[in-house]
Enzyme design. Structure first.
Site, PDB file in Angstrom:
ATOM      1  N   LEU A 100       0.859  -1.192   0.000  1.00  0.00           N
ATOM      2  CA  LEU A 100       0.000   0.000   0.000  1.00  0.00           C
ATOM      3  C   LEU A 100       0.890   1.235   0.000  1.00  0.00           C
ATOM      4  O   LEU A 100       1.860   1.306   0.744  1.00  0.00           O
ATOM      5  CB  LEU A 100      -0.911  -0.013   1.225  1.00  0.00           C
ATOM      6  CG  LEU A 100      -1.947  -1.144   1.226  1.00  0.00           C
ATOM      7  CD1 LEU A 100      -2.605  -1.264   2.589  1.00  0.00           C
ATOM      8  CD2 LEU A 100      -2.989  -0.937   0.142  1.00  0.00           C
ATOM      9  N   ASN A 114      -0.868  -4.686  10.213  1.00  0.00           N
ATOM     10  CA  ASN A 114      -0.536  -5.859   9.403  1.00  0.00           C
ATOM     11  C   ASN A 114       0.003  -6.948  10.318  1.00  0.00           C
ATOM     12  O   ASN A 114       0.581  -6.667  11.363  1.00  0.00           O
ATOM     13  CB  ASN A 114       0.539  -5.501   8.366  1.00  0.00           C
ATOM     14  CG  ASN A 114       0.899  -6.682   7.484  1.00  0.00           C
ATOM     15  OD1 ASN A 114       0.024  -7.437   7.047  1.00  0.00           O
ATOM     16  ND2 ASN A 114       2.190  -6.867   7.214  1.00  0.00           N
ATOM     17  N   HIS A 116       2.583 -10.294  10.250  1.00  0.00           N
ATOM     18  CA  HIS A 116       3.642 -10.870   9.418  1.00  0.00           C
ATOM     19  C   HIS A 116       4.246 -12.079  10.152  1.00  0.00           C
ATOM     20  O   HIS A 116       4.492 -12.014  11.361  1.00  0.00           O
ATOM     21  CB  HIS A 116       4.724  -9.823   9.139  1.00  0.00           C
ATOM     22  CG  HIS A 116       5.786 -10.328   8.216  1.00  0.00           C
ATOM     23  ND1 HIS A 116       5.586 -10.468   6.856  1.00  0.00           N
ATOM     24  CD2 HIS A 116       7.044 -10.762   8.466  1.00  0.00           C
ATOM     25  CE1 HIS A 116       6.675 -10.964   6.310  1.00  0.00           C
ATOM     26  NE2 HIS A 116       7.576 -11.148   7.257  1.00  0.00           N
ATOM     27  N   GLU A 181      -0.082 -16.185  15.435  1.00  0.00           N
ATOM     28  CA  GLU A 181      -0.723 -15.085  14.684  1.00  0.00           C
ATOM     29  C   GLU A 181      -2.177 -14.946  15.101  1.00  0.00           C
ATOM     30  O   GLU A 181      -2.666 -13.839  15.355  1.00  0.00           O
ATOM     31  CB  GLU A 181      -0.661 -15.359  13.178  1.00  0.00           C
ATOM     32  CG  GLU A 181       0.732 -15.322  12.590  1.00  0.00           C
ATOM     33  CD  GLU A 181       0.702 -15.476  11.063  1.00  0.00           C
ATOM     34  OE1 GLU A 181      -0.141 -14.848  10.410  1.00  0.00           O
ATOM     35  OE2 GLU A 181       1.521 -16.247  10.537  1.00  0.00           O
TER      36      GLU A 181
HETATM   37  C1  GAR Z   1      -0.186 -15.251   7.230  1.00  0.00           C
HETATM   38  O1  GAR Z   1       0.801 -16.144   7.663  1.00  0.00           O
HETATM   39  C2  GAR Z   1       0.304 -13.816   7.303  1.00  0.00           C
HETATM   40  O2  GAR Z   1       1.129 -13.589   8.414  1.00  0.00           O
HETATM   41  C3  GAR Z   1       1.073 -13.704   6.012  1.00  0.00           C
HETATM   42  O3  GAR Z   1       0.274 -14.361   5.080  1.00  0.00           O
HETATM   43  C4  GAR Z   1      -0.443 -15.405   5.732  1.00  0.00           C
HETATM   44  C5  GAR Z   1      -1.916 -15.254   5.399  1.00  0.00           C
HETATM   45  O4  GAR Z   1      -2.646 -16.330   5.906  1.00  0.00           O
HETATM   46  N1  GAR Z   1       1.303 -12.342   5.669  1.00  0.00           N
HETATM   47  C6  GAR Z   1       2.437 -11.902   5.127  1.00  0.00           C
HETATM   48  O5  GAR Z   1       3.346 -12.618   4.821  1.00  0.00           O
HETATM   49  C7  GAR Z   1       2.496 -10.380   4.933  1.00  0.00           C
HETATM   50  N2  GAR Z   1       3.778  -9.991   4.528  1.00  0.00           N
HETATM   51  P1  GAR Z   1      -4.198 -16.210   6.121  1.00  0.00           P
HETATM   52  O6  GAR Z   1      -4.771 -15.735   4.789  1.00  0.00           O
HETATM   53  O7  GAR Z   1      -4.634 -17.587   6.460  1.00  0.00           O
HETATM   54  O8  GAR Z   1      -4.441 -15.228   7.232  1.00  0.00           O
END
Ligand code: GAR
Length: 215
Positions: A100, A114, A116, A181
């Site tokens: 973004l 966000n 990560h 997460e």
């Molecule tokens: C998650 O692991 C998130 O942390 C990562 O994508 C995945 C989405 O999973 N995000 C990144 O890497 C951002 N840079 P989800 O669609 O099941 O939440």
């Protein structure tokens, strides 16, 4: 300083895929652990599985394909419009795989989060878990941070570490991190919406002893 609890807060979640973090936010919202309702889920991909999760929860969904925008700025403006029209005050990126730009970040100052799958600033970008394995770290984890136009950068709200084991694969490490997460993202949203924090330089400082609470 965000010292007042937001009374009219509403959350917009941006996704690109599976949406398991979206689901964690939906579950927390149902249990009134977020501090605001999720007003809309926006995906840049029509086939994102997370859209079904939103629909099942009765949340409005919007598909805004980035491929149809002439450039990043135009896409950011379209996103801002969708979110503003719905009264969104806090934006949560949940596996939203688009950078973004300033147009978007300036529309929601200190109001874009966000998640990560690494302990930032280590391993920004794609496949953070594979990067961690390749590097040979013994500890990785998850980070919730405010979004700036720089990739996976911005002041850190919450982090939690997980061990990396010798026999880990990208899949096993990802699964261990994902559990974290799903716990820290709703908690970070709750803390941000509860107010009483400020940003000094890169540091997000909570006025209370909240940051020492057990998670
Ligand atoms: C998650 O692991 C998130 O942390 C990562 O994508 C995945 C989405 O999973 N995000 C990144 O890497 C951002 N840079 P989800 O669609 O099941 O939440």
């Amino acid at each position: 300083m965000s010292d007042v609890r937001e009374t009219q807060a509403a959350i917009g979640v941006l996704i690109s895929g599976r949406g398991s973090n979206l689901q964690a936010l939906i579950d927390a919202s149902r249990e009134r652990r977020l501090g605001a309702p999720i007003r809309v889920v926006v995906s840049n991909r029509a086939d994102a599985l997370g859209l079904d999760r939103a629909r099942a929860a009765g949340i409005e969904t919007v598909v805004l394909p980035h491929t149809q925008a002439p450039d990043r700025e135009a896409y950011d403006r379209a996103l801002v419009q969708v979110l503003r029209e719905r009264g969104v005050t806090l934006v949560c990126l949940a596996g939203f795989m688009r950078l973004l730009g300033p147009v978007f970040c300036e529309a929601f100052p200190d109001r874009v989060l966000n998640i990560h799958p690494s302990l930032l600033p280590a391993f920004p970008g794609m496949r953070a878990q594979a990067q961690a394995l390749r590097h040979g770290v013994k500890v990785s984890g998850a980070t919730v941070h405010f979004v700036t136009p720089a990739l996976d950068d911005g002041p850190i709200v919450l982090q939690e570490a997980v061990p990396v084991y010798d026999d880990d694969t990208e899949e096993t490490l990802s699964a261990r991190i994902l559990e974290v997460e799903h716990r820290i993202y709703p908690e970070a949203v709750r803390r941000v919406l509860a107010g009483g924090w400020r940003i000094e330089g890169r540091r997000v400082l909570f006025a209370s002893t909240d940051s020492r609470d057990e998670r």
